[in-house]
Scaffold this active site. Structure first.
Site, PDB file in Angstrom:
ATOM      1  N   ASP A 151       0.819  -1.239   0.001  1.00 40.38           N
ATOM      2  CA  ASP A 151       0.177   0.119  -0.085  1.00 40.38           C
ATOM      3  C   ASP A 151       1.187   1.039   0.205  1.00 40.38           C
ATOM      4  OD1 ASP A 151      -2.490   1.657   0.141  1.00 40.38           O
ATOM      5  OD2 ASP A 151      -2.643   0.865   2.267  1.00 40.38           O
ATOM      6  N   ASP A 182      -2.747   2.059  -6.132  1.00 37.88           N
ATOM      7  CA  ASP A 182      -1.571   2.646  -5.805  1.00 37.88           C
ATOM      8  C   ASP A 182      -1.369   0.398  -4.391  1.00 37.88           C
ATOM      9  OD1 ASP A 182      -4.166   2.965  -3.656  1.00 37.88           O
ATOM     10  OD2 ASP A 182      -2.862   4.605  -2.957  1.00 37.88           O
ATOM     11  N   GLU A 183      -1.717   0.291  -5.003  1.00 37.01           N
ATOM     12  CA  GLU A 183      -2.761  -1.326  -3.840  1.00 37.01           C
ATOM     13  C   GLU A 183      -2.501  -1.936  -4.325  1.00 37.01           C
ATOM     14  OE1 GLU A 183      -5.628  -2.540  -0.108  1.00 37.01           O
ATOM     15  OE2 GLU A 183      -5.465  -0.319  -1.515  1.00 37.01           O
TER      16      GLU A 183
END
Length: 567
Positions: free
Chosen positions: A11, A105-106
């Site tokens: 993350d 973003d993960e």
């Protein structure tokens, strides 16, 4: 469940805001809020420096401005975020073919499937190398969680924030989960959490002790059984490399309610065209057309129509959306409109039995047409948004700090420069033009093969040139392929949670800059005015992910900055 922590969850830390700080040296270490800047905009991401004031994602932008009036408020630059996300995902795919992206973003990674890890020691090395490579390639930081299941890996990455690594040893999962609040588990939102609280269940241990039958009685069979399993640290979900797209949609929220029925129709047609472009860009077509309307009183209506076959024809989708709009009363005004397509396929069925109704030619009154045309912005008029990339013929690249009163204020700096000067121009200055974002890291010709040094000391700053280890030191070993059939060495590796993830942030102060006598209004605020005290910034480093932030009713007041610019 596995007997080794070979599922990794990455993350990125405050991704949108960190990208803005990395690309704008004057904002490093300052409160930054990214989102819609209109009166009905919402916060997409807030930097850790902004979160100490109570700002978090999904918060109305007006409320964020009240909590942190001196923060820098910027519009999102999704093209840049996607480009950096692709770099990060490419690094993940070097570790394993099984990468499950959850957002820009993960992502989850199955390290065992790629041979990157088979036990605690090799999993930790893989996580450390990944964090170092991300910093070297993008200049950003990410938090890594390692565990034997997806649920536990996600919880570990939350504990690792910001810029850390946490590994949950197999066999310790239930003891680790027991004291945590039930909201820690995936699938437990505010409503479920309140329902369990009224039943006297507030922690994961109490959830496990309640028994499966009681949870099924409280929450239903599917949800109750799933939560009971997770409370006992059981999660058998595999990492899935590709997720099937369920629908494609676009929507807009308007600063002022739209009352004119003609304009509502024009907006629906525009949204339908945007939806078709996104649909075709993904190489898809769809059968079901969906219209979403949120009215002045926040009531939301959804209408849908299913065609005979999948299509990506803009005329067909526009016509279906128009028919759906005819069934909706918009008399009181509309604040949001959306058009979507579901029932997706990777082929089209051309105009079976005339799916599209004959094109209706509506004779619009001349006055109405003139009014609709007047509402459209003048193509020659130039609009500058806070955070937008620009280039000046004389001063070079920079970004917009704010605009108003016929002027635009620009700070001239690059990701690799020192904080730059501020200058103000007329909005129609011919020497000023829009520009593409600059790369965050200057030289990517030699991708890293081993972990780099610690942080440069500035939030989001490009990494320093790696130096060779000194005498008696050695680089961490790169992940080695795990031999087939070798038993996992569970419990043999150290249980240290990795580096603490606490990084010092410098106050990169910018130069005072030059301004015209009449400054621009509604600026993103010069970073000098958004200075955050040391003790406040230090507490911000431990904040949670924006999606998990819980805001206190009493947000700390923003103190005045001693280095405020005169005038």
């Amino acid at each position: 469940m596995r007997n080794a922590p070979t599922i990794l969850h990455l993350d990125m830390d405050a991704f949108f805001a960190s990208v803005e700080q990395a690309s704008k040296p004057s904002l490093r270490g300052k409160a930054v809020v990214v989102g819609g800047l209109g009166p009905r905009g919402v916060v997409a991401t807030a930097s850790y420096e902004a979160r100490v004031f109570g700002v978090h994602s999904a918060m109305p932008m007006a409320q964020a401005r009240r909590l942190a009036p001196n923060a820098a408020y910027l519009v999102p630059r999704f093209s840049l975020y996607r480009a950096i996300s692709e770099q990060v995902m490419a690094l993940l795919r070097q570790l394993s073919p099984l990468v499950e992206p959850l957002s820009l973003d993960e992502a989850f990674v199955d390290l065992e499937a790629g041979g990157a890890a088979c036990d605690e020691a090799s999993a930790r090395r893989a996580g450390q190398k990944l964090r170092a490579d991300i910093r070297a390639v993008t200049g950003l930081t990410g938090s890594v969680g390692l565990a034997a299941s997806k649920m536990l890996a996600k919880i570990a990455s939350e504990q690792a924030k910001p810029d850390g690594l946490v590994l949950i040893e197999p066999g310790t999962e239930r003891d680790m989960l027991a004291p945590m609040p039930v909201r820690t588990l995936p699938g437990v939102g505010p409503a479920t959490g309140d329902h369990l609280r009224r039943a006297g269940i507030t922690t994961v241990q109490e959830l496990a002790e309640a028994g499966e039958d009681e949870l099924v009685r409280l929450l239903g069979k599917a949800h109750g059984q799933a939560l009971f399993a997770m409370a006992h640290a059981r999660d058998e979900r595999p990492v899935v490399a590709e997720r099937e797209t369920k629908s494609v949609s676009v929507e807009d929220t308007y600063d002022v309610d739209i009352h004119d029925r003609l304009r509502v129709g024009l907006e629906v047609q525009r949204l339908a065209d945007r939806c078709v472009r996104r649909l075709r860009g993904a190489g898809l077509s769809g059968r079901t057309i969906v219209l979403k309307v949120r009215r002045y009183d926040f009531s939301t209506l959804t209408r849908s129509e299913t065609l005979r076959g999948p299509t990506d024809d803009p005329a067909v989708i526009r016509e279906a959306a128009a028919r759906l709009l005819d069934s909706v009363d918009t008399t009181g005004g509309v604040r949001l409109l959306g058009v979507g397509v579901s029932g997706l396929a990777d082929y089209t069925q051309e105009d079976l039995f005339a799916q599209a109704m004959p094109v209706r030619v509506v004779e619009e009154p001349e006055e109405a047409a003139v009014e609709a045309e007047a509402e459209r912005p003048d193509p020659a008029e130039r609009h500058w948004r806070a955070g937008q990339d620009v280039r000046h013929a004389e001063y070079g690249p920079g970004w917009v700090q704010g605009s108003g009163l016929g002027r635009v204020t620009v700070r001239f700096e690059t990701p690799q420069s020192e904080p730059g000067r501020v200058r103000t121009f007329f909005v129609d200055d011919p020497a000023l033009s829009s520009a593409e974002p600059l790369p965050l890291v200057a030289d990517l010709s030699h991708p890293p093969t081993r972990p780099g040094p610690p942080s440069s000391g500035r939030h989001g700053a490009p990494p320093r040139t790696p130096e060779e280890p000194g005498a008696g030191e050695a680089w961490p070993r790169a992940p080695e392929a795990c031999p087939v059939g070798e038993p996992s060495a569970v419990g043999e590796a150290s249980s240290a949670p990795g580096d603490s993830g606490v990084r010092e942030t410098s106050r990169a102060q910018g130069e005072s800059g030059l301004r015209e006598e009449l400054p621009a209004r509604d600026e993103a605020l010069a970073p000098e005015e958004g200075h955050v005290p040391d003790e406040v910034r230090a507490s911000a480093e431990g904040a949670a992910d924006p999606d998990e932030v819980r805001v206190s009713e009493e947000a700390p007041a923003l103190e005045g900055s001693a280095d405020r610019r005169p005038g």
